[in-house]
Design an enzyme around this catalytic site. Structure first.
Site, PDB file in Angstrom:
ATOM      1  N   GLY A 100       0.784  -1.231   0.000  1.00 65.15           N
ATOM      2  CA  GLY A 100       0.000   0.000   0.000  1.00 65.15           C
ATOM      3  C   GLY A 100       0.816   1.281   0.000  1.00 65.15           C
ATOM      4  CD  GLU A 141      -2.174  -2.514  -1.615  1.00 64.16           C
ATOM      5  OE1 GLU A 141      -2.651  -1.535  -1.023  1.00 64.16           O
ATOM      6  OE2 GLU A 141      -1.684  -3.476  -1.026  1.00 64.16           O
ATOM      7  CE1 TYR A 260      -5.862  -4.111   8.472  1.00 61.88           C
ATOM      8  CE2 TYR A 260      -6.732  -1.919   8.897  1.00 61.88           C
ATOM      9  CZ  TYR A 260      -6.417  -2.941   8.017  1.00 61.88           C
ATOM     10  OH  TYR A 260      -6.680  -2.782   6.684  1.00 61.88           O
ATOM     11  CD1 TRP A 349      -2.628  -5.282   7.302  1.00 56.09           C
ATOM     12  CD2 TRP A 349      -1.105  -6.231   5.945  1.00 56.09           C
ATOM     13  NE1 TRP A 349      -1.505  -4.487   7.302  1.00 56.09           N
ATOM     14  CE2 TRP A 349      -0.563  -5.035   6.474  1.00 56.09           C
ATOM     15  CE3 TRP A 349      -0.323  -7.001   5.080  1.00 56.09           C
ATOM     16  CZ2 TRP A 349       0.729  -4.599   6.151  1.00 56.09           C
ATOM     17  CZ3 TRP A 349       0.939  -6.543   4.768  1.00 56.09           C
ATOM     18  CH2 TRP A 349       1.457  -5.351   5.302  1.00 56.09           C
TER      19      TRP A 349
END
Ligand code: NAG
Ligand code: NAG
Ligand code: NAG
Ligand code: NAG
Length: 369
Positions: A100, A141, A260, A349
């Site tokens: 990212g 990405e 997360y 992730w």
């Protein structure tokens, strides 16, 4: 009926590539990404809870278009496979490229010409072998124009051909090839090259998260990685459905699980449901917060916790801080969903944000054997 010689050669070559490709097919992917800045030592990863671990990230050089590992990461990356195999000798490892924070323009330029694609491909294979990885994972990405998507397809096909050739000439098992992709089969109405993905990748990791966050959806609390979210198309289920409807086999899809969440600041502490008025990040920084820190926040503040089984999200709140995230209920429900839909598996992730392996265990257990 006899085929002309060249055609029969072509057919046998295609059959060979086909067999090569599917002989190595994975039966299940219980995956997790790790990156050096996460604060978790490689030796602390509980690799018995995973079939595949992704080491993130290798970089794409913007002038040579070669894949490189930064010098600060090289010691951990080069021993990654050996280290995680101590607890689980059969775990497979993939070197992830990009991510990212990498500039998508560099990937776009690299993919636009056959000579620069070759630099990427040859250097990636060399790097994977030199560092003992079992595969490579492309995290561009994102390809965002029709031209990018066409070039992405060409890149994948040439990558697969090179990997097959390298396997044949070296006598080693072919490297695995995967890619992390957008939650749906289009990136805002630009379609992914489904045929190339199907022919040339072992599978794709569908990033079914970051649907909402305080940085880009500041004014309302929201489920950051909802499995269901009618009437919108912004959900894991809508994304997976779009991939399958676009023609990619379910067995080529791994569902993303975020370890997360995202924190918003409530405008009114007494209005604390989903879609409550909010104003940006509820904590210092961009609002992203690892599951282990969320558990600390809950215990330190005696925060209220809610599981919404309709949407499949967890959230918690204390005062004006509101956090949307996935706890064990969301994770197990999503993994059961993935298995029920005939997907290849799931990935997280990222493993460094787990809390005493609770989410990894929940996912592993929900899939079963
Ligand atoms: C790692 O996972 C295994 C399998 O679930 C479990 O038995 C073990 O206790 C875990 N180890 C740690 C340190 O959490
Ligand atoms: C196949 O691999 C060999 C050895 O790695 C290499 O010399 C050759 O250029 C490769 N051919 C193609 C078409 O990639
Ligand atoms: C949202 O936060 C900004 C910056 O702190 C502030 O200027 C603005 O008034 C807030 N909006 C609302 C509706 O509270
Ligand atoms: C779960 O969320 C949906 C969508 O916002 C809402 O309609 C529903 O009432 C919620 N369920 C519970 C039990 O709060």
């Amino acid at each position: 009926m006899a085929y002309p010689k060249t055609l029969s050669f072509l057919i046998s070559t295609l059959l060979f590539i086909h067999q090569l490709h599917f002989s190595a097919a994975q039966t299940v992917v219980k995956g997790g990404y790790w990156f050096p800045g996460s604060g978790l030592a490689v030796s602390s990863i509980n690799s018995s809870l995973f079939t595949h671990l992704f080491c993130a990230f290798a970089d794409l050089d913007s002038t040579t278009y070669k894949v490189t590992i930064s010098s600060s990461n090289s010691a951990q990356f080069s021993t990654f496979t050996q280290t995680v195999q101590q607890k689980n000798p059969s775990v497979k490892t993939l070197l992830s490229i990009g991510g990212g924070s990498a500039n998508p323009t560099t990937f776009s330029s690299m993919a636009s010409q056959s000579s620069t694609r070759k630099s990427f491909i040859d250097s990636s294979i060399q790097l994977a072998r030199a560092n003992n990885f079992h595969g490579l994972d492309l995290d561009w990405e994102y390809p965002s124009t029709a031209t990018d998507m066409t070039n992405f397809g060409a890149l994948l096909n040439e990558w697969r051909a090179a990997v097959a050739n390298e396997s044949k000439t070296s006598g080693k098992t072919a490297l695995l090839l995967s890619a992390a992709v957008f939650r749906s089969s289009d990136y805002y109405s630009v379609n992914y090259p489904i045929q190339a993905i199907s022919n040339s990748l072992d599978w794709v990791n569908v990033m079914a998260y970051d649907f909402y966050g305080p940085g880009w959806a500041p004014s309302m609390t929201a489920p950051p990685a909802a499995l269901y979210n009618p009437p919108t198309q912004i959900s894991g289920d809508a994304g997976i459905t779009s991939w399958v409807q676009s023609g990619l086999a379910a067995k080529k899809l791994a569902l993303g699980l975020p370890f997360y969440g995202w924190a918003w600041r409530l405008l009114n502490a007494n209005n604390h449901g989903l879609w409550a008025p909010a104003n940006g990040s509820g904590i210092a920084g961009d609002g992203s917060i690892g599951y282990n820190q969320i558990k600390n926040f809950i215990s330190q503040n005696g925060a209220q916790t809610v599981y919404n089984s309709t949407v499949v999200t967890n959230y918690c709140y204390s005062g004006t801080t509101w956090i949307g995230y996935d706890d064990t209920q969301s994770v197990s429900t999503k993994v059961t969903y993935a298995k029920g839909k005939g997907l290849l598996g799931y990935f997280a992730w990222h493993v460094g944000a787990d809390n005493n392996w609770a989410l990894s265990q929940a996912a592993f257990g929900a899939w079963g054997s």
